[in-house]
Design a protein around this motif. Structure first.
Motif, PDB file in Angstrom:
ATOM      1  N   GLY A  97       0.714  -1.264   0.013  1.00  0.00           N
ATOM      2  CA  GLY A  97      -0.063  -0.091  -0.123  1.00  0.00           C
ATOM      3  C   GLY A  97       0.904   1.273  -0.026  1.00  0.00           C
ATOM      4  N   GLU A  98       2.134   1.082   0.186  1.00  0.00           N
ATOM      5  CA  GLU A  98       2.734   2.290   0.320  1.00  0.00           C
ATOM      6  C   GLU A  98       3.453   2.685  -1.125  1.00  0.00           C
ATOM      7  OE1 GLU A  98       6.683   3.466   3.440  1.00  0.00           O
ATOM      8  OE2 GLU A  98       6.682   1.524   2.504  1.00  0.00           O
ATOM      9  N   ASP A  99       3.564   3.940  -1.431  1.00  0.00           N
ATOM     10  CA  ASP A  99       4.145   4.304  -2.687  1.00  0.00           C
ATOM     11  C   ASP A  99       5.663   4.376  -2.605  1.00  0.00           C
ATOM     12  OD1 ASP A  99       5.470   5.688  -4.809  1.00  0.00           O
ATOM     13  OD2 ASP A  99       3.491   6.797  -5.148  1.00  0.00           O
ATOM     14  N   GLY A 100       6.486   3.323  -2.941  1.00  0.00           N
ATOM     15  CA  GLY A 100       7.918   3.182  -2.598  1.00  0.00           C
ATOM     16  C   GLY A 100       8.662   4.590  -2.930  1.00  0.00           C
ATOM     17  N   PRO A 101       8.552   4.884  -4.131  1.00  0.00           N
ATOM     18  CA  PRO A 101       9.376   5.933  -4.581  1.00  0.00           C
ATOM     19  C   PRO A 101       9.163   7.405  -3.663  1.00  0.00           C
ATOM     20  CG  PRO A 101       8.725   5.192  -6.463  1.00  0.00           C
ATOM     21  CD  PRO A 101       8.052   4.535  -5.523  1.00  0.00           C
ATOM     22  N   ARG A 102       8.109   7.561  -3.617  1.00  0.00           N
ATOM     23  CA  ARG A 102       7.240   8.604  -2.791  1.00  0.00           C
ATOM     24  C   ARG A 102       7.859   8.607  -1.079  1.00  0.00           C
ATOM     25  NH1 ARG A 102       3.759   9.420  -6.563  1.00  0.00           N
ATOM     26  NH2 ARG A 102       3.439  11.722  -6.987  1.00  0.00           N
ATOM     27  N   ALA A 103       7.497   7.428  -0.857  1.00  0.00           N
ATOM     28  CA  ALA A 103       7.873   7.063   0.695  1.00  0.00           C
ATOM     29  C   ALA A 103       9.341   7.378   0.828  1.00  0.00           C
ATOM     30  CB  ALA A 103       7.478   5.764   0.950  1.00  0.00           C
ATOM     31  N   LEU A 104      10.133   6.928   0.114  1.00  0.00           N
ATOM     32  CA  LEU A 104      11.645   6.995   0.325  1.00  0.00           C
ATOM     33  C   LEU A 104      11.956   8.507   0.365  1.00  0.00           C
ATOM     34  CD1 LEU A 104      14.533   5.928   0.297  1.00  0.00           C
ATOM     35  CD2 LEU A 104      14.463   5.976  -2.097  1.00  0.00           C
ATOM     36  N   ALA A 105      11.515   9.200  -0.842  1.00  0.00           N
ATOM     37  CA  ALA A 105      11.801  10.651  -0.636  1.00  0.00           C
ATOM     38  C   ALA A 105      11.330  11.620   0.141  1.00  0.00           C
ATOM     39  CB  ALA A 105      11.090  11.135  -2.092  1.00  0.00           C
ATOM     40  N   ALA A 106       9.958  11.223   0.939  1.00  0.00           N
ATOM     41  CA  ALA A 106       9.635  11.675   2.146  1.00  0.00           C
ATOM     42  C   ALA A 106      10.501  11.435   3.243  1.00  0.00           C
ATOM     43  CB  ALA A 106       8.239  11.343   2.557  1.00  0.00           C
ATOM     44  N   ALA A 107      10.960  10.137   3.426  1.00  0.00           N
ATOM     45  CA  ALA A 107      12.004   9.735   4.435  1.00  0.00           C
ATOM     46  C   ALA A 107      13.154  10.511   4.310  1.00  0.00           C
ATOM     47  CB  ALA A 107      12.094   8.300   4.185  1.00  0.00           C
ATOM     48  N   VAL A 108      13.824  10.752   3.178  1.00  0.00           N
ATOM     49  CA  VAL A 108      14.903  11.567   2.834  1.00  0.00           C
ATOM     50  C   VAL A 108      14.708  12.900   3.321  1.00  0.00           C
ATOM     51  CG1 VAL A 108      16.421  12.078   1.168  1.00  0.00           C
ATOM     52  CG2 VAL A 108      16.087   9.833   1.060  1.00  0.00           C
ATOM     53  N   ARG A 109      13.597  13.438   2.986  1.00  0.00           N
ATOM     54  CA  ARG A 109      13.250  14.877   3.232  1.00  0.00           C
ATOM     55  C   ARG A 109      13.245  15.119   4.892  1.00  0.00           C
ATOM     56  NH1 ARG A 109       9.535  14.815  -0.713  1.00  0.00           N
ATOM     57  NH2 ARG A 109       7.932  14.713   0.481  1.00  0.00           N
ATOM     58  N   GLN A 110      12.843  13.940   5.536  1.00  0.00           N
ATOM     59  CA  GLN A 110      12.813  14.226   6.995  1.00  0.00           C
ATOM     60  C   GLN A 110      14.421  14.350   7.423  1.00  0.00           C
ATOM     61  OE1 GLN A 110      10.560  11.592   9.371  1.00  0.00           O
ATOM     62  NE2 GLN A 110       8.755  11.933   8.159  1.00  0.00           N
ATOM     63  N   PHE A 111      15.429  13.829   6.548  1.00  0.00           N
ATOM     64  CA  PHE A 111      16.897  13.995   7.336  1.00  0.00           C
ATOM     65  C   PHE A 111      17.502  14.972   6.491  1.00  0.00           C
ATOM     66  CE2 PHE A 111      20.791  11.468   8.154  1.00  0.00           C
ATOM     67  CZ  PHE A 111      20.843  11.783   9.686  1.00  0.00           C
ATOM     68  N   VAL A 112      17.029  15.557   5.200  1.00  0.00           N
ATOM     69  CA  VAL A 112      17.706  16.246   4.578  1.00  0.00           C
ATOM     70  C   VAL A 112      16.777  17.517   4.216  1.00  0.00           C
ATOM     71  CG1 VAL A 112      18.503  16.685   2.080  1.00  0.00           C
ATOM     72  CG2 VAL A 112      18.766  14.469   3.180  1.00  0.00           C
ATOM     73  N   ASP A 113      17.227  18.569   4.540  1.00  0.00           N
ATOM     74  CA  ASP A 113      16.554  20.020   4.433  1.00  0.00           C
ATOM     75  C   ASP A 113      16.861  20.724   2.955  1.00  0.00           C
ATOM     76  OD1 ASP A 113      15.276  22.277   4.542  1.00  0.00           O
ATOM     77  OD2 ASP A 113      16.516  23.181   6.256  1.00  0.00           O
ATOM     78  N   VAL A 114      15.837  20.326   2.124  1.00  0.00           N
ATOM     79  CA  VAL A 114      16.011  20.489   0.920  1.00  0.00           C
ATOM     80  C   VAL A 114      15.901  22.113   0.770  1.00  0.00           C
ATOM     81  CG1 VAL A 114      15.042  18.396  -0.187  1.00  0.00           C
ATOM     82  CG2 VAL A 114      13.641  20.419   0.340  1.00  0.00           C
ATOM     83  N   LYS A 115      15.634  22.990   1.813  1.00  0.00           N
ATOM     84  CA  LYS A 115      15.498  24.336   1.604  1.00  0.00           C
ATOM     85  C   LYS A 115      16.954  25.041   2.323  1.00  0.00           C
ATOM     86  CE  LYS A 115      10.524  24.902   1.603  1.00  0.00           C
ATOM     87  NZ  LYS A 115       9.570  24.350   2.202  1.00  0.00           N
TER      88      LYS A 115
END
Lengths: 694, 307
Positions: free
Chosen positions: A51-69
């Protein structure tokens, strides 16, 4: 302060989950195997929760650790976490795997269209990190990553992963991470996109064809060259990207090294992308009974399985089991052969194996005793008889080849008979190719689909074949003088010339299904010889004999007893020309060409003797002697150039009596001229003297 | 074709599979620009068996080289011919001990020549035997006569089930003007030799009344000839040597001989079977009448004496 640092370094839960998934997928149980961290959307989806969208879930997880701003410093937390990991035990992969996985996802998206350049990498990467970002957000992130150098941190993370794998000495796998000479920073993730899991699986079939377990692993350069030949007419299950990379100068070095690493670490099993053992489904045709069925050649590591599949919309289950008396599995439940399977292929999948028939417009079949008919084979063999099953659209082309290049005697099976099983196909039988020039000439005019079935050889690496090998229990490459082997070269769909060097002398030859007969090139001296072709070095030894002066075991191991031939008989009645319990005749011989010949009897009487006629029917053979086997005569006296010679026929004491005048005259002559130390003859001489003195 | 190389390889290899051997014979022939049909490699093996170089077990697909021996040719003045294994240097070694003459196979007789006949002679049998022994070759005397004396009578094989209904069959026709031949027919109740194809290979069954028997090719044909009183065995007198009458055997109509019968005749001359016009008549030279009679009798034939 310490707790603040810990809080900063602590991985967010979603990120940690992806870190663990990726670590498990790529770095667990990979000891001494090349590790390729290939990631695309489907791989991420497989790793994601249901049920998880793999690419989106990975991106979201990365953004919790990487501050794209955070501009150029966006990876600061990840760098700090990696720095802390470096100071630790390092018994797990660095905590950067989710970030690195996203960078590979971007590379896989970029390379899908085959155009690789640094200026079209950062948009896919930005989209991977911001899958739902606006155009402006993606564009802004691209600028930071590329122009302001933020991606340098990711490149450094790849470098760290490479160092960790190398320093771990293969415990977590062998690094395949490479810098790229031109695309320095994006070269790292790019290097992980060239070989995907399915490619690795497909390569196991290639490795199997190389017989690496028996013949060793070829060098990196020849391996790549042979792989190009193997894929020249069919993808063989390899991805387009992989095949394109084989001839792409920018990644050629990388591919060469990686394929070689994979070859070295291959465990000898042919698997599919799902890890199943690959089996061949082969078609069998019995022309005598007009019947056809499927068979599966047995492999060592699959003893049984239940294969399932669908044919013509009908599901089937087939039970596969080893047959100890055959090279084929005993299979029950496979569907009848249908034209649809010839057109689209047939797959039967089990729990440990998958059997597959690959469709082809021209199916080449060879006689197979275990199959009990003509069985489909991978390659045409010169001089061997074949049957062709040909799709209607290829019939004209194939008939042209048969007419111009095959030996005489091939025939087409009556179409109504063929139509009973193979509607839309033709069957030809009695096909043999023994004229290399004619075949090559005929193939030039053919379409790739047809030519591939006819030109492609059985070999994917240079190999010494045929010849008269001896001492096979000592080594596989010793040949009887004059029986030197042929050199079989890999042959693809395209005509190919290659340099062949034998003992330092190089010539260019056309690679063909017809092997190069080395024994016809020269009279090779006894001793070792070296053949170099396609980057491989093959050695053979020439000897005039096995050099073993013992009587080899096995001579006379088959013989006759009571009119029946048998093996291992303790004392055969007849073996070759030996007949048990017989005595060899030892006739007395006398020389031909005497001017006079006389038989001498024990009573001293003589009888003139005519030499028997010479044997006839023996051209150019001289017979200087003849057998003398008179039942009563004891000596033969022959006069040759005025001198008498005697030959004893049998032992018998003399008992002279009643000699005629001519007998006496002859005895007088013999007594004067015959010089013999034979004691029996001396007895005859004494008897003559006694008789003559009476 | 370097055919002696093939025999040398067989002598080095000692034994193996018939299929592998046939492939290597074909390979050697191709290297001499010959392209033998598979039936020709089979023919070659039958010749090599008749020459007593090797035993060929067709049923089990195995071959084994026979011991190296010298066979005394009948009424040939102590002349012997080599049989069995023959390594590459054997002839050279024999030449240093004995008088050696070679008789290459007549290249015209077939596409695949048989190994060179090697003839050895000495002034006496004792000397011949000693020279042979020094080279590891056993002297066995008149092997043709020994074998002829031991020939088992022709017999059909074990009982067999009749062919399945609808099987494509051929029946041996013995009465035609062109000699023997198999003709594709519908299975009927006639007695005789029938040929079927089993797994792509010919199989032979002989029907006698209501019973069927397995048979090999040669036995089946000879049995059929005998049952139909068709004589095919002829012997022509050519010379007399002492008490021995020696001549030539003609075997008509392409009738094949079982291996030991063929060997008994071939070892009279050390030369492979020769063939007359259209290969319908097999010819064996230098055959004593006694040997010809024994061979003929063993295949249920009466020897016809011709002039």
């Amino acid at each position: 302060m310490g707790s603040l640092v810990e809080a900063v370094l602590r991985l967010p839960d979603p990120y940690e989950r992806w870190q663990a998934r990726l670590a498990d997928e790529f770095f667990s149980g990979r000891e001494n195997q090349p590790v390729v961290m290939f990631v695309d959307r489907s791989v991420l989806q497989e790793l994601a929760d249901p049920g998880e969208d793999g690419p989106r879930a990975l991106a979201a997880a990365v953004r919790q650790f990487v501050d794209v701003k955070a501009g150029r410093q966006m990876f600061a937390r990840a760098e700090a976490a990696e720095s802390a990991w470096r100071r630790g035990a390092r018994d797990q992969p660095p905590p950067t795997l989710p970030i690195l996985a996203l960078s590979v996802l971007a590379a896989s998206e970029m390379s899908r269209d085959g155009v690789i350049a640094s200026n079209n990498y950062y948009i896919p990467l930005s989209k991977a990190m911001l899958p739902d970002g606006t155009g402006a957000e993606v564009s802004a992130l691209r600028d930071v990553l590329r122009d302001r150098g933020a991606f340098t941190s990711v490149a450094e993370m790849w470098g760290q992963l490479h160092r960790w794998l190398t320093e771990s000495d293969g415990k977590f796998g062998v690094s395949t991470i490479r810098e790229h000479p031109d695309l320095t920073r994006i070269g790292y993730p790019l290097s992980q996109t060239l070989v995907r899991r399915s490619d690795r699986a497909a390569l196991t079939r290639f490795f199997d064809r190389l017989n690496m377990l028996g013949e060793g692993v070829p060098g990196p350069e020849s391996l790549l060259s042979m792989l190009r030949v193997w894929t020249s007419y069919r993808s063989q299950g390899l991805s387009e990207r992989f095949i394109a990379s084989l001839s792409e100068p920018a990644v050629e070095d990388y591919m060469r090294t990686l394929v070689h690493q994979l070859a070295v670490s291959w465990d000898g099993k042919i698997i599919t992308a799902e890890g199943l053992r690959r089996l061949d489904l082969r078609l069998v045709i019995d022309l005598d009974r007009n019947s056809t069925w499927w068979v599966i050649p047995a492999v060592q590591d699959v003893a049984e399985d239940v294969l399932s599949g669908t044919c013509d919309g009908q599901a089937f289950n087939a039970l596969l089991a080893v047959d100890p008396y055959s090279s084929l599995y005993c299979v029950e439940g496979l569907p009848p052969v249908a034209t649809s399977a010839l057109v689209a292929g047939l797959v039967a999948r089990g729990t440990s194996s998958v059997a597959e028939f690959q469709p082809s417009k021209v199916v080449v079949l060879a006689d197979n005793a275990d199959a009990g008919g003509w069985m489909s084979v991978d390659a045409l063999q010169p001089y061997e008889e074949h049957v062709f099953l040909v799709a209607q659209e290829a019939v004209d082309e194939v008939e042209r080849v048969l007419t111009s290049a095959a030996d005489g005697g091939w025939r087409r099976v009556s179409q109504p008979i063929v139509d009973q099983h193979f509607r839309g196909y033709a069957i030809y039988f009695g096909i043999t190719f023994s004229d290399q020039a004619a075949l090559e000439s005929a193939l030039i005019k053919l379409s790739v689909n047809v030519v591939a079935s006819l030109r492609t050889g059985a070999n994917v690496r240079p190999r010494l074949v045929n010849g008269l090998p001896i001492l096979r229990n000592v080594a596989r490459n010793i040949y009887l003088s004059g029986g030197e082997p042929d050199l079989a070269l890999p042959v693809g769909a395209e005509p190919r010339k290659t340099a062949v060097t034998i003992d330092g002398v190089t010539d260019t030859v056309l690679a063909s299904i017809f092997p190069l007969p080395i024994s016809r090139i020269d009279n090779w001296e006894n001793g070792p010889h070296v053949v170099q072709a396609d980057g491989e070095e093959l050695k053979f030894v020439v000897a005039r004999s096995g050099g073993d002066d013992r009587l080899p075991a096995g001579i006379g191991s088959i013989g006759w007893e009571n009119g029946e031939l048998g093996s291992g008989l303790p004392k055969a009645s007849v073996c070759g020309a030996i007949v048990a319990d017989t005595d060899a005749e030892r006739p007395v011989l006398a020389r031909r060409g005497a001017s006079e010949s006389w038989l001498i009897f024990a009573n001293g009487q003589l009888a003139e003797f005519s030499e028997p006629a010479s044997p006839i029917g023996f051209e150019h053979i001289s017979f200087p002697l003849f057998e003398i086997d008179h039942p009563k005569a004891t000596w033969l006296a022959q006069k040759r150039r005025g001198r008498w010679m005697i030959t004893r026929i049998r032992f018998h004491e003399p008992n002279f009596r009643a000699l005629s005048p001519s007998d006496r005259s002859l005895w007088s002559e013999l007594a004067q001229t015959v010089a013999s130390a034979d004691p029996i003859w001396n007895m005859y001489m004494r008897a003559w003297k006694t008789f003559n003195a009476r | 074709m370097r055919v002696d190389l093939m025999l040398a390889w067989m002598s080095e290899t000692v034994s193996g599979e018939v299929r592998d051997l046939r492939q290597r014979i074909a390979w050697l022939a191709r290297n001499a620009d010959l392209n033998p049909h598979s039936s020709e490699t089979g023919r070659w093996l039958r010749d090599v068996s008749a020459l007593a170089h090797a035993e060929i077990d067709w049923v089990n697909g195995r071959w084994a080289v026979a011991p190296a021996v010298a066979v005394l040719l009948p009424s040939c003045g102590g002349t012997a011919v080599l049989a069995g294994g023959r390594r590459l240097d054997l002839v050279e070694r024999l030449e240093s001990q004995l008088s050696v003459q070679t008789m290459p196979c007549d290249q015209d007789r077939s596409v695949l020549p048989t190994p060179t006949s090697v003839i050895v002679q000495a002034d006496s049998i004792v000397e011949l035997e000693r020279g042979l022994a020094d080279c590891g070759v056993r002297y066995v005397g008149k092997a043709a006569e020994h074998i002829a004396h031991r020939l088992p009578p022709l017999r059909l094989g074990s009982r067999a089930a009749p062919p399945a209904w609808g099987t494509v069959v051929e029946r041996l026709e013995t009465g035609g003007g062109d000699g023997l031949g198999f003709v594709k027919v519908r299975l009927d109740s006639r007695v005789g030799l029938w040929r079927l194809t089993v797994q792509g290979r010919p199989s032979y069954l002989y029907r006698t009344g209501s019973e069927w028997f397995h048979a090999d090719h040669a036995t089946g044909i000879l049995w059929a000839l005998s049952e139909n009183n068709i004589p095919v065995f002829r012997w022509r007198h050519e010379r007399t040597d002492g008490a021995e009458e020696v001549g030539t055997v003609f075997l008509d109509q392409g009738a094949p001989l079982p291996p030991l019968q063929a060997r008994a005749l071939v070892l009279c001359s050390g030369q492979p079977t020769a063939f007359g016009d259209l290969a319908k008549t097999a010819i064996y030279r230098n055959v004593p009448k006694t040997v010809a009679e024994q061979v003929a009798r063993s295949v249920r034939q009466r020897l016809e004496i011709i002039n």
